[in-house]
Design an enzyme around this catalytic site. Structure first.
Site, PDB file in Angstrom:
ATOM      1  N   GLN A  92      -4.226  -1.231   9.846  1.00 46.20           N
ATOM      2  CA  GLN A  92      -4.088  -2.764   9.086  1.00 46.20           C
ATOM      3  C   GLN A  92      -4.716  -3.757  10.174  1.00 46.20           C
ATOM      4  OE1 GLN A  92      -2.879  -3.217   5.833  1.00 46.20           O
ATOM      5  NE2 GLN A  92      -3.525  -5.520   6.295  1.00 46.20           N
ATOM      6  N   LYS A 114       0.916  -1.355  -0.063  1.00 46.44           N
ATOM      7  CA  LYS A 114      -0.083  -0.058  -0.027  1.00 46.44           C
ATOM      8  C   LYS A 114       0.971   1.205   0.018  1.00 46.44           C
ATOM      9  CE  LYS A 114      -3.799  -2.383   2.366  1.00 46.44           C
ATOM     10  NZ  LYS A 114      -4.710  -2.634   3.610  1.00 46.44           N
ATOM     11  N   ASP A 159     -10.409   3.622   4.251  1.00 42.36           N
ATOM     12  CA  ASP A 159     -10.822   2.379   4.407  1.00 42.36           C
ATOM     13  C   ASP A 159     -12.484   1.988   4.321  1.00 42.36           C
ATOM     14  OD1 ASP A 159      -8.987   0.376   3.797  1.00 42.36           O
ATOM     15  OD2 ASP A 159      -8.428   0.148   5.907  1.00 42.36           O
TER      16      ASP A 159
END
Ligand code: NDP
Length: 316
Positions: free
Chosen positions: A106, A62, A129
């Site tokens: 994460q 990412k 997200d």
């Protein structure tokens, strides 16, 4: 209706890797334009807790993708023993930092840390997200907000392959908050008739066989086979499972030398939730694993980060 066979309809391989590269190049162009017009480079901050090797690989992918697109990717790695209060303080620092446009934690977090509470602490305007309840609510209300990257990547893939959605019956196997549920919300928004299946669903195969669009997000190797698929269906495989047994590799991919070589080299082969070999013989289109949905997740994260940055910089 006469059932379709492989000879009547070739199965299109939905190349997520290629589409993701396209999206990333578009994002890079837009970032360059933004900076050229005197704007600030978008910034993504990733919080990783504990040294889970798989999480490290994902986070590395990412932040590298961010850098390649001209954004600023930064990772803060904290020990697995970190307290929830310290994590909250770190999220607050990102929330207050004007150079940070997107924040992501994460997952999974080590046991004992309250995922939900921490996700709710992220400023919804930086929640790239799309896991904050505000953005989840916006998705289901059909209002603008950040959409989770994996399901929005699936929608983008279907769009770029001109696969029409309105009126189609979409069946999703899996109801997690990060894939199954938002996938359902997005397909509904695109006017599909949506069924969501899960571990308590009765007659799973029968329901799956009704799908024009079948999305598998289960986390079980080759769980859905030809018995679950209507000939001519579009099949999206979100699953990412690892197998290490040569006999299983041979059973799932008979005679596939490339996969045998991958197994020899890496000690494992990445496989989806769909029995690719057998299902691709009857589907009209299918995503492979790897090079299917996975790369789109990273690409859509960049899209969300750019969008967050533009909004925060007062641009549309
Ligand atoms: P979860 O484990 O959170 O959810 C799995 C879902 O599958 C649950 O809803 C569960 O039902 C359902 N399920 C389990 N067993 C069965 C069964 N026998 N019959 C029907 N449904 C069943 O997984 P995630 O949603 O997080 O991930 C799913 C897969 O997608 C994983 O392989 C993961 O690695 C992959 N993934 C891939 C991403 C990508 O970028 N390509 C991103 C995120 C995930 P119930 O709710 O009843 O328990």
């Amino acid at each position: 209706m006469t059932p379709l066979t492989r000879r009547e309809t070739a199965c299109t391989l939905l190349d997520g890797q290629r589409i993701a590269a396209e999206i990333r190049a578009e994002v890079a162009t837009e970032v360059a334009q933004l900076v050229g017009q005197g704007g600030r480079r978008p910034g993504l901050a990733v919080l990783i807790v504990g040294a889970d090797p798989a999480s490290r690989v994902y986070v590395g992918a990412k932040t590298r993708a961010c850098d390649k697109a001209g954004m600023i990717g930064r990772t803060i790695e904290l020990e697995a023993t970190v307290s929830e209060a310290e994590l909250e303080a770190q999220i607050d620092r990102f929330n207050d930092d004007d150079t940070v446009d997107g924040i992501l934690i994460q997952l999974p977090l080590p046991a004992g840390l309250g995922n939900r509470r921490l996700l709710e602490r992220i400023d919804p305007a930086k929640d790239v997200d799309g896991f904050h309840p505000y953005n989840i609510g916006q998705l289901w209300l059909g209002e603008p907000g950040f959409e989770p990257a994996t399901p929005s990547g699936v929608i983008e893939l279907l769009r770029r392959y001109d696969i029409a959605l309105a009126g189609k019956h979409a069946v999703i196997v899996g109801r997690s908050a990060i894939v199954g549920k938002p996938m359902a919300g997005l397909l509904l928004r695109h006017h599909c008739t949506v069924s969501i299946c899960h571990s308590r669903t009765r007659d799973l195969a029968e329901i799956c066989r009704q799908a024009d669009i079948l999305v598998a997000a289960v986390g079980r190797t080759a769980f859905l086979g030809p018995d679950h698929v209507k000939p001519g269906a579009v099949v999206i495989d979100v699953g990412m499972n690892r197998i290490t047994d040569p006999a299983e590799v041979e059973r799932l991919y008979p005679g596939d030398r490339k996969r045998r070589a991958t197994l020899a080299r890496r000690g494992e082969v990445l496989v989806g939730d769909i029995d690719f070999t057998r299902v691709s013989a009857i589907a009209s289109a299918i995503t492979p694993v790897p090079r299917g949905v996975g790369p789109l997740t990273v690409a859509m994260l960049l899209v969300n980060t750019l969008r967050a940055s533009r909004l925060r910089q007062g641009l549309k």
